[in-house]
Design a protein around this motif. Structure first.
Motif, PDB file in Angstrom:
ATOM      1  N   ARG A  93       6.406  -4.114  78.320  1.00  0.00           N
ATOM      2  CA  ARG A  93       7.094  -2.881  78.715  1.00  0.00           C
ATOM      3  C   ARG A  93       6.824  -1.768  77.697  1.00  0.00           C
ATOM      4  O   ARG A  93       6.651  -0.608  78.055  1.00  0.00           O
ATOM      5  CB  ARG A  93       8.595  -3.145  78.840  1.00  0.00           C
ATOM      6  N   ASP A  94       6.769  -2.129  76.416  1.00  0.00           N
ATOM      7  CA  ASP A  94       6.476  -1.129  75.379  1.00  0.00           C
ATOM      8  C   ASP A  94       5.078  -0.544  75.554  1.00  0.00           C
ATOM      9  O   ASP A  94       4.879   0.659  75.388  1.00  0.00           O
ATOM     10  CB  ASP A  94       6.595  -1.756  73.980  1.00  0.00           C
ATOM     11  N   GLU A  95       4.109  -1.405  75.889  1.00  0.00           N
ATOM     12  CA  GLU A  95       2.742  -0.905  76.112  1.00  0.00           C
ATOM     13  C   GLU A  95       2.696   0.022  77.329  1.00  0.00           C
ATOM     14  O   GLU A  95       2.021   1.054  77.310  1.00  0.00           O
ATOM     15  CB  GLU A  95       1.766  -2.078  76.304  1.00  0.00           C
ATOM     16  N   GLN A  96       3.431  -0.373  78.388  1.00  0.00           N
ATOM     17  CA  GLN A  96       3.462   0.484  79.576  1.00  0.00           C
ATOM     18  C   GLN A  96       4.149   1.809  79.248  1.00  0.00           C
ATOM     19  O   GLN A  96       3.745   2.870  79.721  1.00  0.00           O
ATOM     20  CB  GLN A  96       4.171  -0.222  80.736  1.00  0.00           C
ATOM     21  N   ASN A  97       5.180   1.740  78.412  1.00  0.00           N
ATOM     22  CA  ASN A  97       5.881   2.959  78.005  1.00  0.00           C
ATOM     23  C   ASN A  97       4.942   3.898  77.248  1.00  0.00           C
ATOM     24  O   ASN A  97       4.944   5.109  77.463  1.00  0.00           O
ATOM     25  CB  ASN A  97       7.094   2.606  77.150  1.00  0.00           C
ATOM     26  N   ALA A  98       4.120   3.330  76.369  1.00  0.00           N
ATOM     27  CA  ALA A  98       3.176   4.142  75.597  1.00  0.00           C
ATOM     28  C   ALA A  98       2.179   4.829  76.526  1.00  0.00           C
ATOM     29  O   ALA A  98       1.834   6.009  76.331  1.00  0.00           O
ATOM     30  CB  ALA A  98       2.443   3.266  74.584  1.00  0.00           C
ATOM     31  N   ILE A  99       1.714   4.104  77.549  1.00  0.00           N
ATOM     32  CA  ILE A  99       0.792   4.704  78.528  1.00  0.00           C
ATOM     33  C   ILE A  99       1.512   5.793  79.317  1.00  0.00           C
ATOM     34  O   ILE A  99       0.987   6.888  79.533  1.00  0.00           O
ATOM     35  CB  ILE A  99       0.239   3.610  79.477  1.00  0.00           C
ATOM     36  N   PHE A 100       2.749   5.495  79.687  1.00  0.00           N
ATOM     37  CA  PHE A 100       3.527   6.436  80.496  1.00  0.00           C
ATOM     38  C   PHE A 100       3.744   7.759  79.763  1.00  0.00           C
ATOM     39  O   PHE A 100       3.541   8.828  80.326  1.00  0.00           O
ATOM     40  CB  PHE A 100       4.878   5.809  80.855  1.00  0.00           C
ATOM     41  N   SER A 102       2.021   8.985  77.320  1.00  0.00           N
ATOM     42  CA  SER A 102       0.798   9.671  76.912  1.00  0.00           C
ATOM     43  C   SER A 102      -0.024  10.168  78.100  1.00  0.00           C
ATOM     44  O   SER A 102      -1.057  10.801  77.930  1.00  0.00           O
ATOM     45  CB  SER A 102      -0.060   8.748  76.036  1.00  0.00           C
ATOM     46  N   THR A 103       0.432   9.839  79.325  1.00  0.00           N
ATOM     47  CA  THR A 103      -0.287  10.270  80.527  1.00  0.00           C
ATOM     48  C   THR A 103       0.483  11.423  81.153  1.00  0.00           C
ATOM     49  O   THR A 103       1.620  11.260  81.569  1.00  0.00           O
ATOM     50  CB  THR A 103      -0.410   9.104  81.529  1.00  0.00           C
ATOM     51  N   THR A 104      -0.154  12.577  81.175  1.00  0.00           N
ATOM     52  CA  THR A 104       0.586  13.774  81.585  1.00  0.00           C
ATOM     53  C   THR A 104       0.356  14.160  83.040  1.00  0.00           C
ATOM     54  O   THR A 104       0.985  15.087  83.535  1.00  0.00           O
ATOM     55  CB  THR A 104       0.174  14.973  80.706  1.00  0.00           C
ATOM     56  N   GLY A 106       0.953  12.341  85.719  1.00  0.00           N
ATOM     57  CA  GLY A 106       1.840  11.693  86.680  1.00  0.00           C
ATOM     58  C   GLY A 106       1.279  10.435  87.315  1.00  0.00           C
ATOM     59  O   GLY A 106       1.884   9.894  88.244  1.00  0.00           O
ATOM     60  N   THR A 107       0.131   9.947  86.835  1.00  0.00           N
ATOM     61  CA  THR A 107      -0.476   8.778  87.477  1.00  0.00           C
ATOM     62  C   THR A 107      -0.007   7.451  86.876  1.00  0.00           C
ATOM     63  O   THR A 107      -0.241   6.399  87.461  1.00  0.00           O
ATOM     64  CB  THR A 107      -2.015   8.822  87.371  1.00  0.00           C
ATOM     65  N   ALA A 108       0.630   7.479  85.709  1.00  0.00           N
ATOM     66  CA  ALA A 108       1.035   6.222  85.076  1.00  0.00           C
ATOM     67  C   ALA A 108       2.403   5.787  85.595  1.00  0.00           C
ATOM     68  O   ALA A 108       3.288   6.603  85.842  1.00  0.00           O
ATOM     69  CB  ALA A 108       1.086   6.389  83.562  1.00  0.00           C
ATOM     70  N   ALA A 109       2.559   4.468  85.768  1.00  0.00           N
ATOM     71  CA  ALA A 109       3.819   3.926  86.281  1.00  0.00           C
ATOM     72  C   ALA A 109       4.901   3.982  85.215  1.00  0.00           C
ATOM     73  O   ALA A 109       4.633   3.810  84.025  1.00  0.00           O
ATOM     74  CB  ALA A 109       3.605   2.488  86.732  1.00  0.00           C
ATOM     75  N   MET A 110       6.127   4.201  85.662  1.00  0.00           N
ATOM     76  CA  MET A 110       7.288   4.143  84.768  1.00  0.00           C
ATOM     77  C   MET A 110       7.372   2.736  84.167  1.00  0.00           C
ATOM     78  O   MET A 110       7.094   1.751  84.850  1.00  0.00           O
ATOM     79  CB  MET A 110       8.576   4.360  85.576  1.00  0.00           C
ATOM     80  N   PRO A 111       7.801   2.639  82.920  1.00  0.00           N
ATOM     81  CA  PRO A 111       8.013   1.300  82.343  1.00  0.00           C
ATOM     82  C   PRO A 111       8.936   0.472  83.241  1.00  0.00           C
ATOM     83  O   PRO A 111       9.938   0.983  83.735  1.00  0.00           O
ATOM     84  CB  PRO A 111       8.679   1.607  81.003  1.00  0.00           C
ATOM     85  N   GLY A 112       8.551  -0.790  83.463  1.00  0.00           N
ATOM     86  CA  GLY A 112       9.332  -1.656  84.350  1.00  0.00           C
ATOM     87  C   GLY A 112       8.842  -1.656  85.778  1.00  0.00           C
ATOM     88  O   GLY A 112       9.242  -2.498  86.571  1.00  0.00           O
ATOM     89  N   THR A 113       7.953  -0.712  86.125  1.00  0.00           N
ATOM     90  CA  THR A 113       7.494  -0.629  87.514  1.00  0.00           C
ATOM     91  C   THR A 113       5.982  -0.841  87.647  1.00  0.00           C
ATOM     92  O   THR A 113       5.433  -0.657  88.726  1.00  0.00           O
ATOM     93  CB  THR A 113       7.843   0.723  88.164  1.00  0.00           C
TER      94      THR A 113
END
Ligand SMILES: [Zn+2]
Length: 195
Positions: A93-100, A102-104, A106-113
């Protein structure tokens, strides 16, 4: 190694209820529970006899998914399709959060999704073309992935339902029986689970 937990015996009758219990659905409306952690993750780099390449040495995925991937890419090699490079598997989830964050665009998924948090999905590319859809590797994979339990999770034209534009590089393990039905139907996973 037990049987893949998401696979059902081929003789079983499928009902809507058994489907949704079988297949973990993750999207913007169905986030993973807080603290979700997939069991049986393996580091792909450490797997001996791996029949595909890796973009990094730290990619993990659920063990049954690795087994299905390796069987699939071994078959691809036999068919003359080589050069698959795995770029992503399990993400915390932390890795997904970092992607979320840093991606401006709107294409990255919310952490947990993100499906990557399940340990059941991978992204793949090849050196043949920056656009994976145009590669010979994609041609083989799109034609054969269902036989090994994988689906193109975000198919063309499914954006309004999945929330994602077409992603020819993202494959999700659902087991052979479900995958063959889904890929033959052209349905998104969301539609399949409703039917
Ligand atoms: Zn992906």
């Amino acid at each position: 190694m037990g049987a893949p937990p998401l696979d059902k015996p081929s003789s079983s009758a499928l009902s809507a209820n058994s489907l949704s219990e079988d297949i973990l659905l993750v999207n913007a409306y169905n986030p993973l529970p807080e603290g979700f952690y997939p069991e049986n993750l393996v580091n792909l780099y450490k797997q001996k006899g791996r029949s595909f390449q890796l973009a990094r040495a730290d990619i993990e995925i659920s063990e049954n998914v690795y087994e299905a991937m390796n069987t699939m890419f071994t078959a691809a090699k036999t068919d003359g399709a080589e050069g698959f490079i795995i770029t992503s598997g399990y993400r915390t989830r932390d890795e997904q959060n970092a992607i979320f964050v840093s991606t401006t665009d709107g294409t990255a998924a919310m952490p947990g999704t993100s499906e990557h948090e399940t340990g059941l999905a991978f992204d793949v590319t090849s050196m043949e073309n920056d656009n994976f859809e145009l590669t010979s590797q994609f041609k083989w994979l799109s034609e054969h992935c269902a036989s090994y339990g994988f689906i193109i999770r975000y198919p063309p034209g499914g954006e309004d339902i999945t929330g994602y534009p077409y992603e020819p590089w993202h494959y999700r393990y659902v087991g052979k029986e479900h995958a063959e039905t889904i890929m033959a139907s052209g349905l998104t996973l969301e539609e399949y689970l409703e039917n």
